[in-house]
Design a protein around this motif. Structure first.
Motif, short mmCIF file in Angstrom:
data_model
loop_
_atom_site.label_atom_id
_atom_site.label_comp_id
_atom_site.label_asym_id
_atom_site.label_seq_id
_atom_site.Cartn_x
_atom_site.Cartn_y
_atom_site.Cartn_z
N UNK B 252 -3.65 -18.62 27.58
CA UNK B 252 -2.50 -19.03 26.76
C UNK B 252 -1.95 -20.37 27.25
N UNK B 253 -2.02 -20.62 28.57
CA UNK B 253 -1.61 -21.94 29.06
C UNK B 253 -2.53 -23.00 28.46
N UNK B 254 -3.81 -22.66 28.37
CA UNK B 254 -4.77 -23.61 27.84
C UNK B 254 -4.72 -23.77 26.33
N UNK B 255 -3.77 -23.09 25.69
CA UNK B 255 -3.59 -23.30 24.26
C UNK B 255 -4.43 -22.41 23.38
N UNK B 256 -5.01 -21.35 23.95
CA UNK B 256 -5.76 -20.41 23.12
C UNK B 256 -4.74 -19.53 22.39
N UNK B 257 -4.81 -19.51 21.06
CA UNK B 257 -3.82 -18.75 20.30
C UNK B 257 -4.15 -17.27 20.37
N UNK B 258 -3.14 -16.47 20.71
CA UNK B 258 -3.38 -15.04 20.86
C UNK B 258 -3.66 -14.40 19.50
N UNK B 259 -3.26 -15.06 18.43
CA UNK B 259 -3.55 -14.55 17.09
C UNK B 259 -4.97 -14.88 16.65
N UNK B 260 -5.72 -15.60 17.50
CA UNK B 260 -7.11 -15.87 17.22
C UNK B 260 -7.34 -17.16 16.47
N UNK B 261 -8.60 -17.62 16.55
CA UNK B 261 -9.01 -18.74 15.72
C UNK B 261 -8.74 -20.12 16.26
N UNK B 262 -7.92 -20.24 17.28
CA UNK B 262 -7.62 -21.57 17.80
C UNK B 262 -7.67 -21.58 19.31
N UNK B 263 -8.22 -22.66 19.85
CA UNK B 263 -8.33 -22.78 21.30
C UNK B 263 -9.66 -23.39 21.66
N UNK B 264 -9.73 -24.03 22.82
CA UNK B 264 -10.97 -24.66 23.23
C UNK B 264 -11.35 -24.20 24.62
N UNK B 265 -12.63 -24.34 24.91
CA UNK B 265 -13.12 -23.98 26.24
C UNK B 265 -12.46 -24.90 27.28
#
Lengths: 341, 329
Positions: B252-265
């Motif tokens: 979540x710090x890295x910006x991965x959305x908990x609702x899914x579909x967004x975020x990068x490695x």
């Protein structure tokens, strides 16, 4: 054709609890399970059916079951809370600090424990209902935060200075044999059954769980309700903290570690659907008895707690998976079944 | 959208470097060659697990069993290595990956095939595998002197001045970045996370992918079991207890959305680097390690809050849609 099989049962507002429903559903399965636990327990240990053993063991699961009552309502409304064991730990710590530094008596300590629990629950409720953050990450975060505060303050130490009047709460018995926490659990179960299944408030819970949008447009103050439920769940964790701390006579930051799993197991085994809108409090109460007495049977056979969690884990997954597997492969038995309506 | 994500990663990378500089200004040892080498070694495990957790969160799931998987796999391989000290070291990571993958497959089967919510499944398997550690070890520990020599020495081999731990972390991160950005599988995972139903109608094999995502996550958790046991030269029932929360925090710090579909490695990697470095800095700035857990919690909540306000429209849409959680809030 076969399309009509699925939907119609839900259309007329069905009673959320009735004798007929109990006889047909989850409760009957649970009563069967309970009977199996008793038969198995009796067969494996001569001490299982001892009435003092049975009643004494209720003290251990009543604390967990109290949290299950609150969590059931949270899950019925489509939310989730996995922070209650951490709330318990923090409430327990605050009571310990109050006892150690202020030398308070039993009644103020209990009030402080309950207030801490409710406050923690209100924090969850604010983040979820007011700010609109997803319940799962919020409670993953507060699960870490609340226990972390307890760990930060106490380190690896413990507090064991509680007044006798306080520890008596967790160590006294009604009629010399029924633990106080079990009495409270049974009384509160009745309150929760009435509240959930026979009031407008209860009806609103199911409306919210089945269709949040619809409930909102029908005038249910959904966010206020969600906030209240998280606060209530915190309060129940505070109550569990009172009983557990009093029973142990001490508190440590790792108190009740991992109990959230057992709480959710009770709720889910009790037939509350994790996707919301379905479930009964009677089911949860029965599930609490099943898990509680299973734990007694397993403990009497000298199985260590570390292995007990394997059983609880299997029960959690099994209680969700088996009905799904049953439904999935129901077509194998289709010839024997006739749809009732 | 892409620019926001890019700047978030740049921001994270900058704050990570600032964090290291801060620690270095207090304790110069922290930024010595040895200090940085140790830091990189420590962070590699969190990086591997954060990347593993990221792909699960991306498809709207969550895996709370990664730490239990790590601990279980670690115990399995520790016991095996004690019993067969003569085998070449390369066997152990392979065993770990296989055992971890099987643990992950169980999650995957229950979640993808039976459609049980991931939180329920992984909460359950978390307990099961934690308990199984006790079952297979009888409650005993495997400690430093029992491990075969190569088991502890090989991951410490230095290549270009950095330990093998670091190179494994880097390889996993780079590999996952390739999969997520350059392959059809990765693209389809983003589609599934954004809108599972639409993805299904578009021909994505949703169940198949879901199963394999949990399996990959399990395999990486297993690999971490090998890294963890050789890094800390220890296997017991409580190894990495609560570590799953740190992996979620890193994401979540890295910006991965908990609702899914967004975020990068890359985001998840920098999230892990930032969080892991923060933990390592706590003692340097005089904060007790016991506050680490509270800090994780606070960071998770803050990060989710900032994610939420910085990314109001979760997906790029041509027409605004009513949000399912109640509009007008």
């Amino acid at each position: 054709m076969s399309v009509s099989h699925e939907a119609p049962a839900d259309l007329p507002a069905p009673p959320t609890l009735s004798v007929g429903k109990i006889l047909r559903s989850r409760e009957l399965v649970l009563i069967g399970l309970l009977a199996m636990v008793f038969i198995g327990g009796n067969a494996s240990s001569p001490w299982f059916l001892d009435i003092y053993n049975l009643l004494d063991s209720t003290a251990i699961f009543s604390e967990i079951a109290l949290m299950a009552l609150g969590t059931a309502l949270v899950i019925i409304t489509r939310d989730i809370d996995i922070s209650m064991a951490s709330i318990l730990a923090l409430s327990s710590l605050v009571m310990g600090l109050a006892s150690q530094h202020l030398g308070l008596g039993a009644v103020p300590l209990v009030l402080i424990g309950l207030a801490t629990g409710a406050l923690c629950g209100a924090v969850n409720g604010t983040l979820v209902a007011r700010l609109g953050m997803p319940a799962i990450v919020v409670t993953i975060g507060t699960m870490s935060l609340f226990r972390g505060i307890a760990a930060g303050i106490l380190g690896d130490g413990k507090i064991a200075e509680f007044p006798t009047a306080f520890t008596a709460i967790g160590q006294s018995y009604l009629f010399g044999m029924i633990p106080l926490s079990f009495v409270v659990f049974i009384l509160l179960s009745v309150v929760f059954v009435v509240l959930t299944h026979f009031t407008v408030l209860g009806r609103n819970l199911f409306a919210l769980g089945n269709n949040p949008e619809g409930a909102r447009y029908s005038g249910v103050r959904t966010n206020r309700l969600r906030f209240l439920l998280f606060t209530l769940n915190g309060l129940m964790a505070g109550l569990a903290a009172v009983f557990l701390t009093a029973r142990l006579g001490s508190t440590r930051p790792d108190i009740a570690m991992g109990l959230e799993m057992e709480v959710i197991t009770m709720v889910v085994l009790g037939g509350v659907s994790i996707s919301g809108g379905k479930g009964t409090i009677t089911g949860v109460v029965l599930a609490a008895l099943v898990i509680g007495f299973l734990r007694l049977a397993v403990t009497l056979n000298n199985v260590p707690g570390n292995i007990l969690i394997v059983f609880t884990g299997l029960l959690l997954i099994g209680s969700v998976a088996l009905p799904i597997i049953g439904e999935k492969y129901a077509y194998l038995f289709k010839l024997m079944r006739r749809p009732r309506n | 959208m892409l620019n926001v994500l890019k700047s978030r990663e740049a921001l994270l990378a900058a704050s990570w470097l600032a964090l290291i500089a801060l620690a270095g200004s207090i304790t110069p040892n922290f930024v010595s060659i040895q200090g940085l080498r140790d830091l990189m070694t420590d962070l590699s495990i969190l990086v591997v697990l954060a990347v593993a957790q990221m792909i699960v969160i991306l498809i709207r799931g969550i895996d709370l069993s990664v730490a239990a998987n790590l601990a279980f796999t670690g115990m399995v391989v520790a016991l095996l290595s004690v019993a067969n000290p003569g085998l070449p070291t390369v066997v152990w990571p392979l065993v770990c990956i296989v055992v971890g993958a099987m643990v992950g497959m169980l999650n995957g089967a229950l979640i993808a095939e039976l459609q049980i919510p991931p939180i329920v499944v992984t909460l359950g398997t978390m307990s099961i595998w934690r308990g199984m550690i006790f079952v297979i070890s009888g409650g005993s520990w495997v400690v430093q002197h029992q491990f075969p020599e190569g088991y502890l020495a090989v991951p410490r081999t230095q290549i270009l001045g950095l330990t093998l731990f670091f190179w494994i972390g880097l390889t996993v991160a780079a590999g996952m970045w390739l999969v997520m950005t350059q392959t059809r599988f990765g693209r389809e995972l983003y589609g599934m996370g954004g809108n599972p139903r639409a993805a299904q109608y578009a021909g994505v094999r949703v169940k198949h992918h879901e199963f394999w995502v949990y399996t990959i996550t399990g395999a990486l958790a297993g690999l971490s079991g090998w890294l963890w046991t050789s890094r800390y030269a220890m296997a017991n029932t409580d190894v990495a207890a609560g570590f799953e929360l740190q992996t979620v925090a890193a994401c979540v710090i890295g910006g991965v959305a908990i609702a899914g579909g967004a975020g990068t490695v890359i985001g998840a990697v920098f999230g892990a680097l930032f969080l892991g470095t923060l933990y390592n800095i706590l003692p340097v700035i005089g904060v007790s390690q016991f506050w680490q857990q509270a800090l994780s919690g606070a960071i998770i909540l803050l990060a989710v809050y900032f994610n939420m306000i910085s990314r109001k429209p979760p997906v790029r849409r041509i027409l605004p849609l009513a949000s399912p959680q109640g509009a007008g809030e």
